[in-house]
Design an enzyme around this catalytic site. Structure first.
Site, PDB file in Angstrom:
ATOM      1  N   ASN A   9      11.578  23.682  24.616  1.00  0.00           N
ATOM      2  CA  ASN A   9      11.990  22.283  24.495  1.00  0.00           C
ATOM      3  C   ASN A   9      11.145  21.672  23.391  1.00  0.00           C
ATOM      4  O   ASN A   9       9.972  21.375  23.593  1.00  0.00           O
ATOM      5  CB  ASN A   9      11.745  21.569  25.838  1.00  0.00           C
ATOM      6  CG  ASN A   9      12.029  20.080  25.760  1.00  0.00           C
ATOM      7  OD1 ASN A   9      12.558  19.595  24.754  1.00  0.00           O
ATOM      8  ND2 ASN A   9      11.678  19.354  26.812  1.00  0.00           N
ATOM      9  N   TRP A  10      11.761  21.525  22.218  1.00  0.00           N
ATOM     10  CA  TRP A  10      10.992  21.066  21.055  1.00  0.00           C
ATOM     11  C   TRP A  10      10.748  19.556  21.107  1.00  0.00           C
ATOM     12  O   TRP A  10       9.977  19.034  20.316  1.00  0.00           O
ATOM     13  CB  TRP A  10      11.727  21.422  19.752  1.00  0.00           C
ATOM     14  CG  TRP A  10      11.875  22.897  19.492  1.00  0.00           C
ATOM     15  CD1 TRP A  10      11.536  23.925  20.338  1.00  0.00           C
ATOM     16  CD2 TRP A  10      12.395  23.518  18.309  1.00  0.00           C
ATOM     17  NE1 TRP A  10      11.821  25.135  19.754  1.00  0.00           N
ATOM     18  CE2 TRP A  10      12.355  24.918  18.510  1.00  0.00           C
ATOM     19  CE3 TRP A  10      12.907  23.032  17.098  1.00  0.00           C
ATOM     20  CZ2 TRP A  10      12.791  25.825  17.538  1.00  0.00           C
ATOM     21  CZ3 TRP A  10      13.352  23.930  16.138  1.00  0.00           C
ATOM     22  CH2 TRP A  10      13.282  25.315  16.351  1.00  0.00           C
ATOM     23  N   LYS A  11      11.396  18.869  22.000  1.00  0.00           N
ATOM     24  CA  LYS A  11      11.280  17.406  22.122  1.00  0.00           C
ATOM     25  C   LYS A  11      11.499  16.741  20.750  1.00  0.00           C
ATOM     26  O   LYS A  11      12.261  17.269  19.953  1.00  0.00           O
ATOM     27  CB  LYS A  11       9.935  17.033  22.749  1.00  0.00           C
ATOM     28  CG  LYS A  11       9.702  17.775  24.067  1.00  0.00           C
ATOM     29  CD  LYS A  11       8.552  17.272  24.865  1.00  0.00           C
ATOM     30  CE  LYS A  11       8.424  18.132  26.126  1.00  0.00           C
ATOM     31  NZ  LYS A  11       7.368  17.678  27.018  1.00  0.00           N
ATOM     32  N   HIS A 107      15.544  15.482  32.075  1.00  0.00           N
ATOM     33  CA  HIS A 107      14.117  15.727  31.835  1.00  0.00           C
ATOM     34  C   HIS A 107      13.313  14.498  32.272  1.00  0.00           C
ATOM     35  O   HIS A 107      13.775  13.368  32.123  1.00  0.00           O
ATOM     36  CB  HIS A 107      13.890  16.022  30.349  1.00  0.00           C
ATOM     37  CG  HIS A 107      12.501  16.499  30.067  1.00  0.00           C
ATOM     38  ND1 HIS A 107      11.438  15.639  29.970  1.00  0.00           N
ATOM     39  CD2 HIS A 107      12.002  17.747  29.899  1.00  0.00           C
ATOM     40  CE1 HIS A 107      10.342  16.350  29.749  1.00  0.00           C
ATOM     41  NE2 HIS A 107      10.655  17.635  29.698  1.00  0.00           N
ATOM     42  N   GLU A 109      10.985  12.941  30.932  1.00  0.00           N
ATOM     43  CA  GLU A 109      10.788  11.917  29.887  1.00  0.00           C
ATOM     44  C   GLU A 109      12.034  11.050  29.736  1.00  0.00           C
ATOM     45  O   GLU A 109      11.941   9.864  29.415  1.00  0.00           O
ATOM     46  CB  GLU A 109      10.403  12.598  28.566  1.00  0.00           C
ATOM     47  CG  GLU A 109       8.970  13.108  28.622  1.00  0.00           C
ATOM     48  CD  GLU A 109       8.706  14.373  27.823  1.00  0.00           C
ATOM     49  OE1 GLU A 109       9.487  14.707  26.910  1.00  0.00           O
ATOM     50  OE2 GLU A 109       7.692  15.047  28.129  1.00  0.00           O
ATOM     51  N   GLU A 182       9.871  20.968  36.974  1.00  0.00           N
ATOM     52  CA  GLU A 182       8.808  20.518  36.082  1.00  0.00           C
ATOM     53  C   GLU A 182       8.024  19.388  36.745  1.00  0.00           C
ATOM     54  O   GLU A 182       8.432  18.224  36.666  1.00  0.00           O
ATOM     55  CB  GLU A 182       9.403  20.009  34.766  1.00  0.00           C
ATOM     56  CG  GLU A 182      10.162  21.059  33.992  1.00  0.00           C
ATOM     57  CD  GLU A 182      10.201  20.738  32.509  1.00  0.00           C
ATOM     58  OE1 GLU A 182       9.741  21.577  31.728  1.00  0.00           O
ATOM     59  OE2 GLU A 182      10.662  19.651  32.140  1.00  0.00           O
ATOM     60  N   GLY A 188       2.766  18.545  29.492  1.00  0.00           N
ATOM     61  CA  GLY A 188       1.963  18.107  28.352  1.00  0.00           C
ATOM     62  C   GLY A 188       0.505  17.812  28.676  1.00  0.00           C
ATOM     63  O   GLY A 188      -0.209  17.236  27.861  1.00  0.00           O
ATOM     64  N   SER A 224       3.148  22.731  30.986  1.00  0.00           N
ATOM     65  CA  SER A 224       1.963  23.418  30.451  1.00  0.00           C
ATOM     66  C   SER A 224       2.028  24.929  30.626  1.00  0.00           C
ATOM     67  O   SER A 224       1.003  25.584  30.834  1.00  0.00           O
ATOM     68  CB  SER A 224       0.678  22.851  31.079  1.00  0.00           C
ATOM     69  OG  SER A 224       0.561  21.488  30.746  1.00  0.00           O
ATOM     70  N   GLY A 245       7.374  23.350  26.502  1.00  0.00           N
ATOM     71  CA  GLY A 245       7.296  22.278  25.512  1.00  0.00           C
ATOM     72  C   GLY A 245       6.331  22.659  24.403  1.00  0.00           C
ATOM     73  O   GLY A 245       6.686  23.377  23.468  1.00  0.00           O
ATOM     74  N   GLY A 246       5.086  22.194  24.524  1.00  0.00           N
ATOM     75  CA  GLY A 246       4.073  22.388  23.477  1.00  0.00           C
ATOM     76  C   GLY A 246       4.001  23.795  22.923  1.00  0.00           C
ATOM     77  O   GLY A 246       4.009  23.988  21.698  1.00  0.00           O
TER      78      GLY A 246
HETATM   79  P1  PGA Z   1       4.949  21.244  28.154  1.00  0.00           P
HETATM   80  O1  PGA Z   1       6.392  20.551  28.313  1.00  0.00           O
HETATM   81  O2  PGA Z   1       5.157  22.719  28.139  1.00  0.00           O
HETATM   82  O3  PGA Z   1       4.418  20.715  26.847  1.00  0.00           O
HETATM   83  O4  PGA Z   1       4.124  20.805  29.312  1.00  0.00           O
HETATM   84  C1  PGA Z   1       7.367  21.101  29.151  1.00  0.00           C
HETATM   85  C2  PGA Z   1       8.590  20.221  29.171  1.00  0.00           C
HETATM   86  O5  PGA Z   1       8.450  18.990  29.133  1.00  0.00           O
HETATM   87  O6  PGA Z   1       9.730  20.725  29.231  1.00  0.00           O
END
Ligand code: PGA
Length: 267
Positions: A9-11, A107, A109, A182, A188, A224, A245-246
């Site tokens: 997930n590149w956001k 998600h 967010e 999640e 994050g 994470s 994500g990251g």
């Molecule tokens: P993260 O994000 O790996 O940076 O914690 C995961 C996500 O939000 O899908």
């Protein structure tokens, strides 16, 4: 052998050149390590997805097509209508027409910053399925909810409402849904859920989904997830991969996680 999906997930990250570079690096990794000849990749037991920002989907899908890449693309969100006066939105049919296979839905967010509710999420899941997209349906509790012992109630509610619109949808369609657990507090933060938390929560989710849909859907862990904890978490019985994500923004880290998934299925 279980199924594993490794999804990035590149956001809202990467400049245009960086997005293409990241794709090329992942693609090179597949080629250099002959992933196309791995039997469980061929039969779809191990799958790879990247979810870049909307604006890069068309370019990247062209690159995917040109190289017949093993990487599938997903959007990070979509609307529930197929067209109309919804300024700033993108419909599932538009994504499908570009050749996109997946879309993240719900998600945390989106829930937090864009006021998405369980009800809108349920409409999006239905609409995505009807457009032949695979929804990656995200659920998860906040830190406060976990600390006050409400995790299972929150997840149950998210699952029940999220899946409520698709009860009558044909089984072969709804069996395509992927769930992503999640925990909001793990996203994050560098602080992934523990093995015990993931094991217990995935078992709970698995049973809830089975109760509602009578299906065993794949459940990804997200929050994470990185090359250091992937081996421990992806090995767990009810964990069918990760939403990353990251660590998906660095080809090295993302490909390390792919390698770990590969070795788990190999052994
Ligand atoms: P993260 O994000 O790996 O940076 O914690 C995961 C996500 O939000 O899908």
């Amino acid at each position: 052998m279980k199924d594993i999906i490794i999804a990035g997930n590149w956001k809202m990250n990467t400049a245009p050149v960086e997005a293409v570079k990241l794709f090329n690096e992942i693609e090179s990794y597949f080629v250099e390590n002959s992933y196309k000849s791995i039997p469980f990749v061929q039969n779809g037991k191990l799958k790879f997805v990247a979810c870049p920002p909307f604006v890069y989907l068309q370019t990247l899908q062209m690159l995917v097509n040109q190289s017949k890449s093993l990487l599938s693309l997903g959007a990070q969100n979509c609307h529930f209508e197929s067209k109309g006066a919804f300024t700033g939105e993108v419909s599932p049919t538009m994504l499908k027409d570009l050749g996109i296979k997946y879309t993240i839905i719900g998600h945390s967010e989106r829930r937090t910053f864009f006021a998405e509710t369980n009800e809108t999420i349920s409409k999006k899941i239905k609409s995505a399925l009807e457009s032949d997209l695979i929804p990656i349906f995200c659920i998860g509790e906040t830190l406060e909810e976990r600390q006050t012992g409400k995790t299972n109630d929150i997840l149950k509610n998210q699952i029940e409402i999220g899946l409520s619109q698709i009860l009558d949808v044909a089984t072969d369609l709804k069996s395509k849904i992927v769930i992503a657990y999640e925990p909001v507090w793990a996203i994050g933060t560098g602080l992934a859920a523990t093995t015990e938390q993931v094991r217990d929560t995935h078992t709970f989710i698995k049973n809830e989904v089975k109760r509602i849909l009578n299906l065993d859907l794949p459940i990804l862990y997200g929050g994470s997830l990185n090359e250091n904890n992937a081996n421990e978490l992806l090995r767990l019985e009810n964990v069918n991969g990760g939403l990353i994500g990251g660590a998906s923004l660095k080809a090295d880290s993302f490909c390390k996680i792919i390698e770990i998934a590969n070795s788990i299925l190999k052994n």
